[in-house]
Design a protein around this motif. Structure first.
Motif, PDB file in Angstrom:
ATOM      1  N   LYS A  57      26.524  23.542 -11.079  1.00 39.26           N
ATOM      2  CA  LYS A  57      26.893  24.965 -11.065  1.00 39.26           C
ATOM      3  C   LYS A  57      26.940  25.465  -9.628  1.00 39.26           C
ATOM      4  CE  LYS A  57      25.245  25.683 -15.691  1.00 39.26           C
ATOM      5  NZ  LYS A  57      24.350  26.338 -16.566  1.00 39.26           N
ATOM      6  N   SER A  58      26.031  26.321  -9.228  1.00 37.74           N
ATOM      7  CA  SER A  58      26.069  26.884  -7.878  1.00 37.74           C
ATOM      8  C   SER A  58      25.099  26.180  -6.916  1.00 37.74           C
ATOM      9  CB  SER A  58      25.734  28.377  -7.925  1.00 37.74           C
ATOM     10  OG  SER A  58      24.413  28.547  -8.386  1.00 37.74           O
ATOM     11  N   GLU A  59      24.359  25.185  -7.394  1.00 36.84           N
ATOM     12  CA  GLU A  59      23.370  24.514  -6.545  1.00 36.84           C
ATOM     13  C   GLU A  59      23.846  23.130  -6.131  1.00 36.84           C
ATOM     14  OE1 GLU A  59      19.535  24.338  -8.312  1.00 36.84           O
ATOM     15  OE2 GLU A  59      19.448  26.476  -8.684  1.00 36.84           O
ATOM     16  N   GLN A  60      23.377  22.691  -4.980  1.00 39.47           N
ATOM     17  CA  GLN A  60      23.621  21.343  -4.502  1.00 39.47           C
ATOM     18  C   GLN A  60      22.281  20.678  -4.241  1.00 39.47           C
ATOM     19  OE1 GLN A  60      27.486  20.677  -2.000  1.00 39.47           O
ATOM     20  NE2 GLN A  60      26.114  21.971  -0.887  1.00 39.47           N
ATOM     21  N   SER A  61      22.183  19.424  -4.610  1.00 38.55           N
ATOM     22  CA  SER A  61      21.004  18.634  -4.290  1.00 38.55           C
ATOM     23  C   SER A  61      21.462  17.407  -3.517  1.00 38.55           C
ATOM     24  CB  SER A  61      20.273  18.197  -5.559  1.00 38.55           C
ATOM     25  OG  SER A  61      19.804  19.317  -6.266  1.00 38.55           O
ATOM     26  N   PHE A  62      20.673  17.020  -2.534  1.00 34.51           N
ATOM     27  CA  PHE A  62      20.986  15.866  -1.706  1.00 34.51           C
ATOM     28  C   PHE A  62      19.926  14.804  -1.935  1.00 34.51           C
ATOM     29  CE2 PHE A  62      22.830  19.559   0.217  1.00 34.51           C
ATOM     30  CZ  PHE A  62      24.081  19.136   0.646  1.00 34.51           C
ATOM     31  N   TYR A  63      20.373  13.603  -2.261  1.00 34.73           N
ATOM     32  CA  TYR A  63      19.481  12.471  -2.477  1.00 34.73           C
ATOM     33  C   TYR A  63      19.693  11.483  -1.333  1.00 34.73           C
ATOM     34  CZ  TYR A  63      18.937  14.278  -7.194  1.00 34.73           C
ATOM     35  OH  TYR A  63      18.669  15.074  -8.277  1.00 34.73           O
ATOM     36  N   TYR A  64      18.618  11.159  -0.645  1.00 34.61           N
ATOM     37  CA  TYR A  64      18.664  10.213   0.460  1.00 34.61           C
ATOM     38  C   TYR A  64      17.889   8.978   0.050  1.00 34.61           C
ATOM     39  CZ  TYR A  64      20.320  14.187   3.139  1.00 34.61           C
ATOM     40  OH  TYR A  64      21.050  15.253   3.580  1.00 34.61           O
ATOM     41  N   TYR A  65      18.463   7.825   0.323  1.00 38.53           N
ATOM     42  CA  TYR A  65      17.837   6.557  -0.056  1.00 38.53           C
ATOM     43  C   TYR A  65      17.416   5.808   1.197  1.00 38.53           C
ATOM     44  CZ  TYR A  65      19.766   7.829  -4.496  1.00 38.53           C
ATOM     45  OH  TYR A  65      20.054   8.524  -5.646  1.00 38.53           O
ATOM     46  N   PHE A  66      16.166   5.353   1.174  1.00 36.96           N
ATOM     47  CA  PHE A  66      15.586   4.642   2.312  1.00 36.96           C
ATOM     48  C   PHE A  66      15.024   3.310   1.853  1.00 36.96           C
ATOM     49  CE2 PHE A  66      15.216   9.124   3.336  1.00 36.96           C
ATOM     50  CZ  PHE A  66      15.522   9.180   4.688  1.00 36.96           C
ATOM     51  N   ARG A  67      15.028   2.356   2.770  1.00 37.79           N
ATOM     52  CA  ARG A  67      14.329   1.101   2.525  1.00 37.79           C
ATOM     53  C   ARG A  67      13.375   0.855   3.677  1.00 37.79           C
ATOM     54  NH1 ARG A  67      19.350  -1.627   1.655  1.00 37.79           N
ATOM     55  NH2 ARG A  67      20.557  -1.098   3.448  1.00 37.79           N
ATOM     56  N   LYS A  68      12.256   0.265   3.341  1.00 39.43           N
ATOM     57  CA  LYS A  68      11.234  -0.032   4.333  1.00 39.43           C
ATOM     58  C   LYS A  68      11.745  -1.132   5.249  1.00 39.43           C
ATOM     59  CE  LYS A  68       7.049  -0.127   2.707  1.00 39.43           C
ATOM     60  NZ  LYS A  68       5.811  -0.581   2.060  1.00 39.43           N
ATOM     61  N   ARG A  69      11.609  -0.924   6.540  1.00 40.95           N
ATOM     62  CA  ARG A  69      12.004  -1.959   7.498  1.00 40.95           C
ATOM     63  C   ARG A  69      10.989  -3.104   7.438  1.00 40.95           C
ATOM     64  NH1 ARG A  69      13.224   2.255  11.453  1.00 40.95           N
ATOM     65  NH2 ARG A  69      15.458   2.561  11.357  1.00 40.95           N
ATOM     66  N   ILE A  70      11.495  -4.301   7.417  1.00 38.40           N
ATOM     67  CA  ILE A  70      10.632  -5.477   7.445  1.00 38.40           C
ATOM     68  C   ILE A  70      10.327  -5.806   8.898  1.00 38.40           C
ATOM     69  CG2 ILE A  70      10.410  -7.904   6.777  1.00 38.40           C
ATOM     70  CD1 ILE A  70      10.648  -5.949   4.409  1.00 38.40           C
TER      71      ILE A  70
END
Length: 116
Positions: A102-115
């Motif tokens: 509708k009128s909202e936006q959500s941002f999903y950020y994906y991270f991985r742990k550095r080895i």
């Protein structure tokens, strides 16, 4: 220039996700701004209480990044501030998704742990 806290641990709720061997991938939701000064940040590393969980005992405090010294939530002024914080603390950003509802936006950020 804004100084971000740099720590060797990232505590979400009461779990240090940098030290948890079972946590290698995380999803970070940045929803609407809490105020003019910060954004609303939630972290899902597979814990029982997460932003997709639909049960009554879901506790958003268990999804927040906590300062290990003060035990208070770390507030981020923007998505960039969060991205910098995660990169400094050994997490690599590898994908982003934008969800419009509708009128909202959500941002999903994906991270991985550095080895190391």
């Amino acid at each position: 220039m804004l100084a971000l806290p740099s720590v060797s641990q990232i505590v979400v709720g009461n779990v240090d996700i940098n030290k948890a061997d079972s946590v290698r991938i995380i999803e970070v939701l940045i929803a609407e701004k809490l105020s003019r000064k910060s954004v609303n940040v939630f972290v899902d590393f597979g814990q029982k209480s997460n932003f997709r969980s639909g049960y009554l005992d879901n506790n958003s405090d268990n999804q927040r990044i906590i300062d290990p010294e003060t035990k208070k939530e770390i507030r981020f002024t923007s998505a960039s501030a969060l991205l910098n914080f995660m990169e400094i603390n050994n997490w690599e950003h590898y994908d982003t998704a934008v969800v419009r509802d509708k009128s909202e936006q959500s941002f999903y950020y994906y991270f991985r742990k550095r080895i190391k």
